[in-house]
Design an enzyme around this catalytic site. Structure first.
Site, short mmCIF file in Angstrom:
data_model
loop_
_atom_site.label_atom_id
_atom_site.label_comp_id
_atom_site.label_asym_id
_atom_site.label_seq_id
_atom_site.Cartn_x
_atom_site.Cartn_y
_atom_site.Cartn_z
N LYS A 114 0.86 -1.15 0.08
CA LYS A 114 0.11 -0.03 -0.06
C LYS A 114 0.70 1.30 -0.20
O LYS A 114 2.00 1.18 0.25
CB LYS A 114 -0.94 -0.21 1.06
CG LYS A 114 -2.08 -1.08 1.34
CD LYS A 114 -2.77 -0.85 2.41
CE LYS A 114 -3.28 0.70 2.88
NZ LYS A 114 -4.01 1.54 1.82
N GLU A 116 -2.32 5.23 7.42
CA GLU A 116 -3.04 3.81 7.13
C GLU A 116 -2.59 2.52 8.03
O GLU A 116 -3.63 2.06 8.49
CB GLU A 116 -2.77 3.53 5.63
CG GLU A 116 -3.45 4.47 4.65
CD GLU A 116 -3.22 4.35 3.36
OE1 GLU A 116 -3.98 4.60 2.38
OE2 GLU A 116 -2.22 3.61 2.93
C1 5RP Z 1 -2.88 5.22 -0.48
C2 5RP Z 1 -3.03 3.76 -0.70
C3 5RP Z 1 -4.35 3.18 -1.41
O1 5RP Z 1 -5.12 2.56 -0.66
C4 5RP Z 1 -3.83 2.28 -2.55
O2 5RP Z 1 -2.91 3.22 -3.05
C5 5RP Z 1 -4.99 2.01 -3.39
O3 5RP Z 1 -5.44 3.07 -4.06
P1 5RP Z 1 -6.74 3.02 -5.15
O4 5RP Z 1 -7.72 2.68 -4.31
O5 5RP Z 1 -6.70 4.56 -5.67
O6 5RP Z 1 -6.36 1.94 -6.32
O7 5RP Z 1 -2.49 2.92 -0.07
O8 5RP Z 1 -1.96 5.32 0.46
#
Ligand code: 5RP
Length: 233
Positions: free
Chosen positions: A98, A107
């Site tokens: 992530k 997160e």
């Molecule tokens: C943000 C994250 C997001 O959850 C991850 O990048 C997925 O993003 P998306 O739902 O736009 O594909 O980790 O830091």
């Protein structure tokens, strides 16, 4: 609810529909989490759903407030009932990368404070091996960030200090840190060992390796979503 990506939309809506009144919910960051937060706002307006959200980014806090969701700081609650967030890569053991959205430190802190953690992804996020598509984002101290990047390179990756989206200077996280994106040419051999090694480097605050954190994963497809229960180790 219409969405430009049906797989993400199906996953996000299934997750939002699991929320019940009285819960404290971790609100993830990214485009899939945005659809989820919008659906929660719709439920607040149409069903009278009453819950509190703990956001993982300033953007998700703002979005939640705009939909009439009660927003709390993490330290205002003891434990979250459920955290719902997106992911960039999910391997066959439901280990994840992530942090493409730059919110990985918050997160991970919010996810860890939750009793149950559901990750919502479109089917395209499946990989056989972590790191095969995306670099591992590492949230690092701005002080000495180049030295931290050099230390990360010794673990076998090509580190890139993430630039700001507008191209002026580095990307700065909500917490005032920087992101070093660590690309592994052939993916990652041992994510657990890598996570430990990265965190031993002074200046590294957190990695985007989300290991043994998923209670469940919701995988969206073009026409449906499936919820897969995972036993966290
Ligand atoms: C943000 C994250 C997001 O959850 C991850 O990048 C997925 O993003 P998306 O739902 O736009 O594909 O980790 O830091």
């Amino acid at each position: 609810m219409p969405g430009s990506d049906p797989a993400k939309t199906h996953a996000a809506i299934l997750a939002a529909n699991l929320v019940q009144s009285g819960m404290v919910i971790g609100l993830g960051t990214g485009s899939t989490a945005t659809i989820m937060i919008k659906r929660l706002g719709e439920r607040v307006a149409t069903e009278g759903l009453v819950f509190a959200g703990v956001p993982t980014s300033d953007a998700s806090a703002e979005l939640g407030r705009s939909f009439g969701i009660k927003i709390l700081e993490l330290d205002q609650v003891d434990v979250l009932d459920l955290n719902i967030d997106g992911a960039d890569e999910v391997d066959p053991n439901y280990q994840m990368i992530k942090g493409r959205g730059g919110a990985l430190l918050r997160e991970k802190i919010v996810a860890t404070a939750a009793r149950r953690r559901i990750f919502i992804v479109g089917e395209d996020k499946h990989v056989e091996r972590l790191g095969e598509r995306f670099p591992v984002p590492v949230e690092a101290s701005p002080f000495g960030v180049v030295h931290t990047a050099h230390a990360l390179a010794k673990l076998g990756c090509t580190p890139v200090i993430r630039p700001a989206e507008n191209g002026t200077g580095p990307y700065i996280t909500d917490g005032g840190n920087q992101i070093i994106d660590c690309r592994f040419a052939n993916g990652i051999d041992d994510p657990q060992a890598l996570d430990i090694a990265m965190k031993q480097i002074p200046g590294v605050f957190e990695t985007g390796l989300f290991l043994n954190l998923a209670s469940a994963v919701i995988i969206g497809h073009n026409d449906r979503a499936e919820l897969i229960e995972v036993s966290p180790a």
